[in-house]
Scaffold this motif. Sequence first.
Motif, PDB file in Angstrom:
ATOM      1  N   LEU A 366      30.629 -37.295 -28.517  1.00  0.00           N
ATOM      2  CA  LEU A 366      32.021 -36.966 -28.849  1.00  0.00           C
ATOM      3  C   LEU A 366      32.288 -37.469 -30.259  1.00  0.00           C
ATOM      4  CD1 LEU A 366      35.079 -36.320 -28.306  1.00  0.00           C
ATOM      5  CD2 LEU A 366      35.237 -38.620 -27.305  1.00  0.00           C
ATOM      6  N   VAL A 367      32.867 -36.629 -31.097  1.00  0.00           N
ATOM      7  CA  VAL A 367      33.214 -37.018 -32.459  1.00  0.00           C
ATOM      8  C   VAL A 367      34.729 -37.032 -32.594  1.00  0.00           C
ATOM      9  CG1 VAL A 367      32.912 -36.542 -34.913  1.00  0.00           C
ATOM     10  CG2 VAL A 367      31.092 -35.957 -33.302  1.00  0.00           C
ATOM     11  N   VAL A 368      35.276 -38.152 -33.066  1.00  0.00           N
ATOM     12  CA  VAL A 368      36.726 -38.314 -33.172  1.00  0.00           C
ATOM     13  C   VAL A 368      37.096 -38.569 -34.629  1.00  0.00           C
ATOM     14  CG1 VAL A 368      38.743 -39.623 -32.413  1.00  0.00           C
ATOM     15  CG2 VAL A 368      36.806 -39.305 -30.857  1.00  0.00           C
ATOM     16  N   GLY A 369      38.052 -37.776 -35.134  1.00  0.00           N
ATOM     17  CA  GLY A 369      38.521 -37.943 -36.508  1.00  0.00           C
ATOM     18  C   GLY A 369      39.904 -37.361 -36.665  1.00  0.00           C
ATOM     19  N   LYS A 370      40.186 -36.842 -37.847  1.00  0.00           N
ATOM     20  CA  LYS A 370      41.450 -36.146 -38.080  1.00  0.00           C
ATOM     21  C   LYS A 370      41.326 -34.710 -37.583  1.00  0.00           C
ATOM     22  CE  LYS A 370      41.723 -36.457 -42.462  1.00  0.00           C
ATOM     23  NZ  LYS A 370      42.258 -36.221 -43.820  1.00  0.00           N
ATOM     24  N   LYS A 371      42.409 -34.164 -37.105  1.00  0.00           N
ATOM     25  CA  LYS A 371      42.380 -32.806 -36.560  1.00  0.00           C
ATOM     26  C   LYS A 371      41.908 -31.802 -37.601  1.00  0.00           C
ATOM     27  CE  LYS A 371      45.256 -29.472 -34.055  1.00  0.00           C
ATOM     28  NZ  LYS A 371      46.613 -29.205 -33.476  1.00  0.00           N
ATOM     29  N   ASP A 372      42.399 -31.948 -38.858  1.00  0.00           N
ATOM     30  CA  ASP A 372      42.101 -30.940 -39.864  1.00  0.00           C
ATOM     31  C   ASP A 372      40.719 -31.089 -40.502  1.00  0.00           C
ATOM     32  OD1 ASP A 372      42.504 -33.180 -41.388  1.00  0.00           O
ATOM     33  OD2 ASP A 372      44.188 -32.398 -42.539  1.00  0.00           O
ATOM     34  N   GLU A 373      39.934 -32.084 -40.108  1.00  0.00           N
ATOM     35  CA  GLU A 373      38.589 -32.231 -40.660  1.00  0.00           C
ATOM     36  C   GLU A 373      37.501 -31.852 -39.663  1.00  0.00           C
ATOM     37  OE1 GLU A 373      37.537 -36.262 -41.703  1.00  0.00           O
ATOM     38  OE2 GLU A 373      38.141 -37.049 -39.751  1.00  0.00           O
ATOM     39  N   MET A 374      37.880 -31.595 -38.409  1.00  0.00           N
ATOM     40  CA  MET A 374      36.877 -31.380 -37.378  1.00  0.00           C
ATOM     41  C   MET A 374      36.080 -30.096 -37.588  1.00  0.00           C
ATOM     42  SD  MET A 374      37.284 -34.173 -35.992  1.00  0.00           S
ATOM     43  CE  MET A 374      35.924 -33.978 -34.850  1.00  0.00           C
ATOM     44  N   GLN A 375      36.628 -29.143 -38.337  1.00  0.00           N
ATOM     45  CA  GLN A 375      35.892 -27.912 -38.624  1.00  0.00           C
ATOM     46  C   GLN A 375      34.653 -28.176 -39.486  1.00  0.00           C
ATOM     47  OE1 GLN A 375      38.346 -25.315 -40.970  1.00  0.00           O
ATOM     48  NE2 GLN A 375      39.098 -26.966 -42.279  1.00  0.00           N
ATOM     49  N   ILE A 377      32.546 -30.662 -38.965  1.00  0.00           N
ATOM     50  CA  ILE A 377      31.599 -31.434 -38.165  1.00  0.00           C
ATOM     51  C   ILE A 377      30.723 -30.493 -37.339  1.00  0.00           C
ATOM     52  CG2 ILE A 377      31.349 -33.222 -36.414  1.00  0.00           C
ATOM     53  CD1 ILE A 377      32.476 -34.155 -39.134  1.00  0.00           C
ATOM     54  N   ASP A 378      29.407 -30.703 -37.417  1.00  0.00           N
ATOM     55  CA  ASP A 378      28.445 -29.803 -36.772  1.00  0.00           C
ATOM     56  C   ASP A 378      28.115 -30.225 -35.348  1.00  0.00           C
ATOM     57  OD1 ASP A 378      28.369 -28.395 -39.144  1.00  0.00           O
ATOM     58  OD2 ASP A 378      26.589 -29.445 -39.892  1.00  0.00           O
ATOM     59  N   VAL A 379      29.109 -30.188 -34.481  1.00  0.00           N
ATOM     60  CA  VAL A 379      28.900 -30.359 -33.041  1.00  0.00           C
ATOM     61  C   VAL A 379      29.711 -29.276 -32.344  1.00  0.00           C
ATOM     62  CG1 VAL A 379      28.505 -32.848 -33.207  1.00  0.00           C
ATOM     63  CG2 VAL A 379      30.823 -31.993 -32.774  1.00  0.00           C
ATOM     64  N   PRO A 380      29.402 -28.960 -31.076  1.00  0.00           N
ATOM     65  CA  PRO A 380      30.184 -27.939 -30.359  1.00  0.00           C
ATOM     66  C   PRO A 380      31.673 -28.290 -30.323  1.00  0.00           C
ATOM     67  CG  PRO A 380      28.183 -28.494 -29.152  1.00  0.00           C
ATOM     68  CD  PRO A 380      28.276 -29.482 -30.273  1.00  0.00           C
ATOM     69  N   GLU A 381      32.510 -27.279 -30.283  1.00  0.00           N
ATOM     70  CA  GLU A 381      33.960 -27.483 -30.318  1.00  0.00           C
ATOM     71  C   GLU A 381      34.439 -28.389 -29.198  1.00  0.00           C
ATOM     72  OE1 GLU A 381      36.319 -26.581 -32.568  1.00  0.00           O
ATOM     73  OE2 GLU A 381      34.568 -26.051 -33.766  1.00  0.00           O
ATOM     74  N   ALA A 403      31.280 -40.957 -31.847  1.00  0.00           N
ATOM     75  CA  ALA A 403      31.331 -41.301 -33.276  1.00  0.00           C
ATOM     76  C   ALA A 403      32.777 -41.267 -33.748  1.00  0.00           C
ATOM     77  CB  ALA A 403      30.499 -40.317 -34.098  1.00  0.00           C
ATOM     78  N   ILE A 404      33.190 -42.310 -34.453  1.00  0.00           N
ATOM     79  CA  ILE A 404      34.528 -42.406 -35.030  1.00  0.00           C
ATOM     80  C   ILE A 404      34.376 -42.254 -36.540  1.00  0.00           C
ATOM     81  CG2 ILE A 404      36.653 -43.746 -35.172  1.00  0.00           C
ATOM     82  CD1 ILE A 404      35.787 -43.082 -32.297  1.00  0.00           C
ATOM     83  N   ILE A 405      34.947 -41.191 -37.108  1.00  0.00           N
ATOM     84  CA  ILE A 405      34.713 -40.911 -38.528  1.00  0.00           C
ATOM     85  C   ILE A 405      35.977 -41.052 -39.378  1.00  0.00           C
ATOM     86  CG2 ILE A 405      32.806 -39.363 -37.956  1.00  0.00           C
ATOM     87  CD1 ILE A 405      34.682 -37.001 -38.612  1.00  0.00           C
ATOM     88  N   GLN A 406      37.034 -41.591 -38.797  1.00  0.00           N
ATOM     89  CA  GLN A 406      38.293 -41.749 -39.530  1.00  0.00           C
ATOM     90  C   GLN A 406      38.925 -43.086 -39.189  1.00  0.00           C
ATOM     91  OE1 GLN A 406      40.023 -40.033 -41.773  1.00  0.00           O
ATOM     92  NE2 GLN A 406      42.061 -40.910 -41.635  1.00  0.00           N
TER      93      GLN A 406
END
Length: 608
Positions: A366-375, A377-381, A403-406
């Motif tokens: 699971l990748v967690v960040g800002k909503k507008d940056e998730m596009q 990130i190369d993982v399934p939606e 992963a926490i990216i923000q």
Amino acid sequence: MNTNIENCNTELLEEQKKQLSYEIVYGENAGHFAVFDIEAGCRKTRTAEKALVDLYKTGKKAILVRRTDNDCRESMQNINTMAGLDIAFAYNNEDVSINNISRVNSLLPNIPIVIITHQKYTVLMKDSSKRKTFALNRNTLVIDEFLSTINVITLGVSDFETYIALFENDMVLSQAFEKAMHQPIDFLTTWNKKDSSRRFITLTDKSPSKDFDRLIKLIRANVSDQLLKTWREKIFSNADTEMDVNFVLLNELCTVKILCERISEYKQLFTGMCLYSDKKLHTTDRRYNYWFLDNNIMLDASGELQIAYALNQNEFILQHCEKVLDHSRWKIINVPVTTTTAVKDKILNFYDVVNHELKKYKDDILVVGKKDEMQLIDVPEENKGYFGNITGSNQWYDKKNVAIIQTHNLSDVDYILKYLHYAKETIEESFPLTCKCNGRTVKRMYSFTDKRLEKIRIHWIASEIYQAVKRVNRNMRYATDVLIFINNEEVIELIKSQMKNCIVETIDFENDMFIMEKSKQDDYVETLKQDSYATRFIEFLAETQNGLHLEFLDEKHRISKAKLREYLGIKTSSNFADKVLRKSEVISYCQVREIDLSGQYIKLPNTG
């Protein structure tokens, strides 16, 4: 969904659940919340739902408060299934139509368990008559997840200019508005030009309520929704002129009711201390206060990280539940890079580095960040979450990694208002509100100079990340990697403290792994010799002019030579002159940038 939890001290967890159930059914927590901070993933909510069924069997009634409408429906279904009959009802605007409200309200006293959202509970804070409808003959209140009472009220020049533009159509209203609001208007008009530094202030009008009440009565008597629409359209049609109007605010003022409610909010500016920051006045609405029944319970896995509990121990009694989960198979992998939006936007290859690190996990992360940056990130939606939609969710319960990216941050104003709102104590107007920056490029760190405010900031960030981390591996069955891209050791330590026996590993990439967008000053500094005192001096000046080392600046935008000499590790003023001030590269650097080196102070040009 498998609800069996592995790597858990089951005996201790069962004791905690029994205590929670007992307090819900038999507790006497009047006038405060008993906050149960049983760990995330340990089925606190299910335990509370079962306890409410037991409460019903004793003849008592309750209110359950959950975050969303869907959460409320879920609890209603669970409670009714456990009870074997319909004893719970989820009250929300989607399921209760406007035409049906009166009939449903008349039936509420006969419904044993009423379930409402956080938003509904907040609305009832201000409306005592409606609150009585829900609270009548009910004994117990259970709130799932911390519920904030902070509602920020802000007034800036463009805000009051918006009202002035509206009321210029009616001289009586215009004068009434000026009489009610003259003090904050005069303050902003004066100090925005004279001294806009951040500080606490107190407005001293002794009887603002009378003036506000008169203004609101005049509006209701003289303005219709249609007339208000005409006034607003007139202002919108002149949008290209130099009017300093807040058009977002103007768009919101679409009915007389909303106009009166918004103006009534500004009375709160007179009820206590305000924060003056960014050329605006800020406060919180003190009409929003927790309301209680005879017995009050709150469920919050982040209890030790929630600063409101520490600041307001009269209304919150934290149970300090011992950790029951063994996280020895969890590894926190910290990548120390600054991931606030302001810095991250200047890292040219941030998402390339992140996606490279994610590859080995394939689709099991699971990748967690800002909503507008998730596009980017190369993982399934379905493997993407963002801050604002993840707390309490079980959507990713069987994912192994996260992963926490923000760095999910608030504004300085929000953190300061948290202290002002929850501390409920007299704060001196000289309270230090400044901030500082340390470090450079991808490891730049921003913080409050005051430890109390910095503690609020650090705990809030840690709480948000912890809640995101605990969305995965809910049954504690897997070995889990927790990648956290953040440059803050204190946050990492706080998260570690919530995950007993977890492993922490720091991956400090090579200096050139993250490529930072450079300024001309950065390029200039890098061409100089890296080891000389002169070079360090020039670096310091460049960093100061880019917002760092603000603690060295006095009110006249000067730096004490003695303080800077001590900072550089030069013992005498003569050595400072020889090794720094007389160097040709220093003289050239300062002349180009109009930095005055004469006297006891280094005088920087004040860019305002």
